[in-house]
Scaffold this motif. Structure first.
Motif, PDB file in Angstrom:
ATOM      1  N   GLY A   1       0.827  -1.216   0.000  1.00 15.27           N
ATOM      2  CA  GLY A   1       0.000   0.000   0.000  1.00 15.27           C
ATOM      3  C   GLY A   1       0.850   1.249   0.000  1.00 15.27           C
TER       4      GLY A   1
ATOM      5  N   ALA B   1      -5.164   0.557   2.011  1.00  9.41           N
ATOM      6  CA  ALA B   1      -5.391   1.880   1.415  1.00  9.41           C
ATOM      7  C   ALA B   1      -5.736   2.876   2.518  1.00  9.41           C
ATOM      8  CB  ALA B   1      -6.523   1.798   0.407  1.00  9.41           C
TER       9      ALA B   1
ATOM     10  N   ASN C   1      -3.267   6.131  -3.196  1.00  7.11           N
ATOM     11  CA  ASN C   1      -3.858   4.787  -3.186  1.00  7.11           C
ATOM     12  C   ASN C   1      -3.901   4.203  -4.597  1.00  7.11           C
ATOM     13  OD1 ASN C   1      -4.457   4.871  -0.430  1.00  7.11           O
ATOM     14  ND2 ASN C   1      -6.473   5.786  -0.767  1.00  7.11           N
TER      15      ASN C   1
ATOM     16  N   LEU D   1     -10.647   1.687  -6.364  1.00  7.69           N
ATOM     17  CA  LEU D   1      -9.703   0.571  -6.223  1.00  7.69           C
ATOM     18  C   LEU D   1     -10.279  -0.802  -6.556  1.00  7.69           C
ATOM     19  CD1 LEU D   1      -8.229   1.675  -2.750  1.00  7.69           C
ATOM     20  CD2 LEU D   1      -7.334   2.238  -5.002  1.00  7.69           C
TER      21      LEU D   1
END
Lengths: 442, 201
Positions: free
Chosen positions: B19, B103, B113, B162
């Motif tokens: 991340g 994230a 992110n 995402l």
């Protein structure tokens, strides 16, 4: 009227950004900078050739990203260095500039030939922690296959792998020693980054694929048991307490010359913070010289290198870590000066590796243990390189072979050994102190 | 690529927390390590810069027990989040079996992110792995900041950014307070073990 350095400022920024990381933005910036300069330099063939090479390399790197051949990424700053010299050097005559451009184009052509060959498949292998092992293993290479090339192909990974494993083994080793009678024996740590070597000869690799629609009740039950709340002696206060891990505060400050740690920017882990500005370290000139040496190794650059090293030594008179790296870089420079035709590529690559380690050590402000690993790797690599050079000189039956090796050995015993001794003594003392502290705490 | 040793009756699985920088990867591992210290029985190894950022990686080995007589050994890793350490991230991803993508819910971290996830996909490709095929769980971290009035992204926005294509399980949590930390880990181990199932039977 704009000065040459001003004109190529944007291009330089784009190249530096790509060295930092390959992103769409960086590649677009490169394209824009090249297009702008192509218009400005219309009709100036040597300059346009350099731009064309940069553009083609850029397109290749953009397309291939991290899979791009390392030599292509390395060649980008080399071509730029040539262009920069051609544009900014008012002393160099045009004939010499054209030769410089031709040499660079030749490097590009060699790379093209290399890229046209099928890429070898690198089998999963056990890591070797030093260049020494690579050199020894690669020595009886098949005719036409350069062992040095093989070593250099994997240079980047190797540097990181070696440091990884050394640090990792060392730190886990400390942990295990530091917990007598308290913990069950820790499992043997896997060699980073693959678990393969630890899995043993009887281990079988299993390709795992995501399965969305299945359940595994036995696994869920095992996980529920392991992660159950019952029997836990735990409170949130414990989590929020200062971690017992080896954090910054437990490591020893290294004299980093001009670098100042911005402690006020260090926030609680995971909390919102402003971005920490990266520290400036004045190794720019050294880097430029080393990159330029790759493009066109010449007496003047070697003199520049020696002068810059002398200047850095005077800037960091008490910085043993910097002095250590500089000693090795200086020694490589002297070798190239006196026997530039012997192990030329290996020496140039070693030069870049040592510079990278110096830069990385300063830039990341590594804790003591990491610096020690980096120093030991460098010493090890240097010794191996020296043995290889001595071997090549002997093989070539060069009359002067014993002299430079001997000279280098003498040079080591004077400046370098003093620096090595100082650094290692200090680091060992610090490691001992940390270890004693850990034992006391436990 | 997991490892099964039939002779030793042992399975090794590598889980990587990936991340953006300062997203809470190390805090996840730290929480697990602290909470289950007595069961984990080994030390977490963490290598930091002076700014308390992960320089190389964090490593926490966890033996969770047996399934069908096989010892299940989980190795938890984090990658350094800082942009400049992509070579290290690539290296840590080598041999990975399952990934937790941590994230950051803060609105100002939205781009980070997305970029980090894209880079993860590319880095996986260098190891011939596909983000769409490998066991993967998303964790939307730092929900606790909501109480402090810090602008956060909604779950819908996170999903859109995402997970619209990946469509993998996700958890909203806080690594600092421990919300969803264990659930996230259980899920990724479970997903990884499911794909190992045939080998264990």
């Amino acid at each position: 009227m704009m000065h040459g350095a001003e004109i190529i400022k944007e291009l330089k920024a784009a190249i530096l950004a790509i060295e930092w990381e390959i992103t769409d933005e960086a590649m677009d910036n490169l394209t824009r900078a090249i297009e702008s300069l192509q218009k400005r330099w219309a009709g100036k063939k040597p300059l346009l050739v350099c731009l064309q090479v940069l553009g083609t390399l850029g397109q290749y790197i953009k397309k291939s990203r991290e899979r791009a051949h390392q030599d292509a990424i390395n060649l980008l700053p080399v071509v730029f260095a040539t262009l920069e010299t051609v544009v900014t050097d008012d002393v160099m005559d045009n004939g010499r500039k054209i030769v410089l451009v031709r040499e660079t184009v030749e490097k590009y052509n060699r790379l093209k030939t290399e890229l046209a060959k099928p890429r070898k498949t690198v089998a999963r292998e056990v890591f070797h922690s030093s260049v020494a092992e690579r050199v020894r293993e690669a020595a009886p290479a098949a005719p036409g296959k350069s062992p040095i090339r093989d070593i250099l192909d994997q240079k980047e990974d190797q540097a990181v792998d070696g440091a990884f494993n050394a640090i990792f083994q060392e730190m886990v080793g400390d942990d295990r020693r530091g917990a007598p009678g308290q913990k069950a024996p820790a499992p043997v740590p896997p060699a980073m980054p693959s678990a393969a070597p630890q899995a043993g000869p009887d281990a079988k690799e299993v390709v795992l694929a995501r399965v969305d629609d299945e359940e595994f009740p036995e696994a869920d039950s095992l996980l529920d048991d392991f992660f159950s709340e019952s029997g836990l002696d735990f409170s949130m206060a414990e989590v929020k307490a200062e971690p017992v891990m080896r954090a910054a505060e437990e490591t020893v400050e290294v004299d980093l010359g001009r670098i100042e740690v911005k402690r006020e920017d260090v926030a609680e882990r995971g909390r919102p913070v402003s971005e920490v500005e990266e520290e400036e370290v004045s190794l720019v000139k050294l880097e430029r010289i080393i990159h330029a040496m790759r493009a066109a190794l010449g007496k003047s650059l070697l003199t520049d290198l020696a002068e810059e090293i002398a200047s850095l030594r005077s800037q960091y008179p008490n910085h043993l870590s910097v002095l250590l790296f500089l000693e090795f870089i200086a020694s490589l420079g002297r070798h190239l000066d006196e026997h530039g035709d012997v192990a030329r590529d290996l020496s140039l690559n070693m030069l870049e590796t040592f510079y990278d380690r110096l830069s990385h050590a300063l830039f990341t402000m590594q804790p003591q243990k990491n610096l020690l690993a980096s120093h030991l790797d460098t010493i090890n690599d240097y010794v191996t390189w020296q043995a290889l050079v001595a071997g090549e000189l002997a093989e070539a039956r060069t009359v002067a072979a014993p002299a430079p090796v001997q000279e280098m050995a003498e040079e080591m015993s004077a400046g370098m050994l003093a620096a090595v001794r100082g650094v290692v003594q200090r680091e060992v003392a610090e490691l001992r102190r940390e270890l004693l502290q850990l034992i006391k705490q436990r | 690529m997991g490892f099964i040793n039939v002779k030793k009756k042992e399975v090794q699985i590598k889980i990587v927390y990936y991340g953006p920088g300062r997203g809470g990867k190390t805090t996840n591992l730290d929480y697990i390590n602290k909470k289950y210290k007595q069961r984990i029985k080994t030390e977490m190894v963490s290598i930091k810069t002076h700014g308390d950022r992960t320089l190389f990686f964090d490593f926490l080995p966890v033996d969770i027990g047996k399934i069908h007589g096989f010892d299940i050994k989980i190795q938890l890793y984090t990658v350094p989040g800082q942009v400049k350490y992509n070579a290290t991230r690539k290296l840590v991803l080598k041999g990975v079996d399952g990934i937790v993508f941590v994230a950051d819910l803060q609105r100002e971290r939205r781009d980070s992110n997305i970029k980090s996830l894209e880079q993860m996909k590319e880095n996986l490709l260098t190891h011939n792995k596909d983000a769409f095929k490998i066991p993967l769980v998303l964790q939307y971290n730092k929900i606790d900041l909501k109480d402090q009035g810090i602008p956060l992204l909604s779950v819908e926005e996170m999903e859109q950014d995402l997970n619209s294509e990946l469509k993998v399980p996700y958890f909203v949590g806080s690594a600092l307070t421990g919300d969803s930390v264990v659930e996230t880990l259980k899920k990724i181990i479970s997903m990884t073990l499911i794909s190992f199932r045939k080998e264990l039977q």
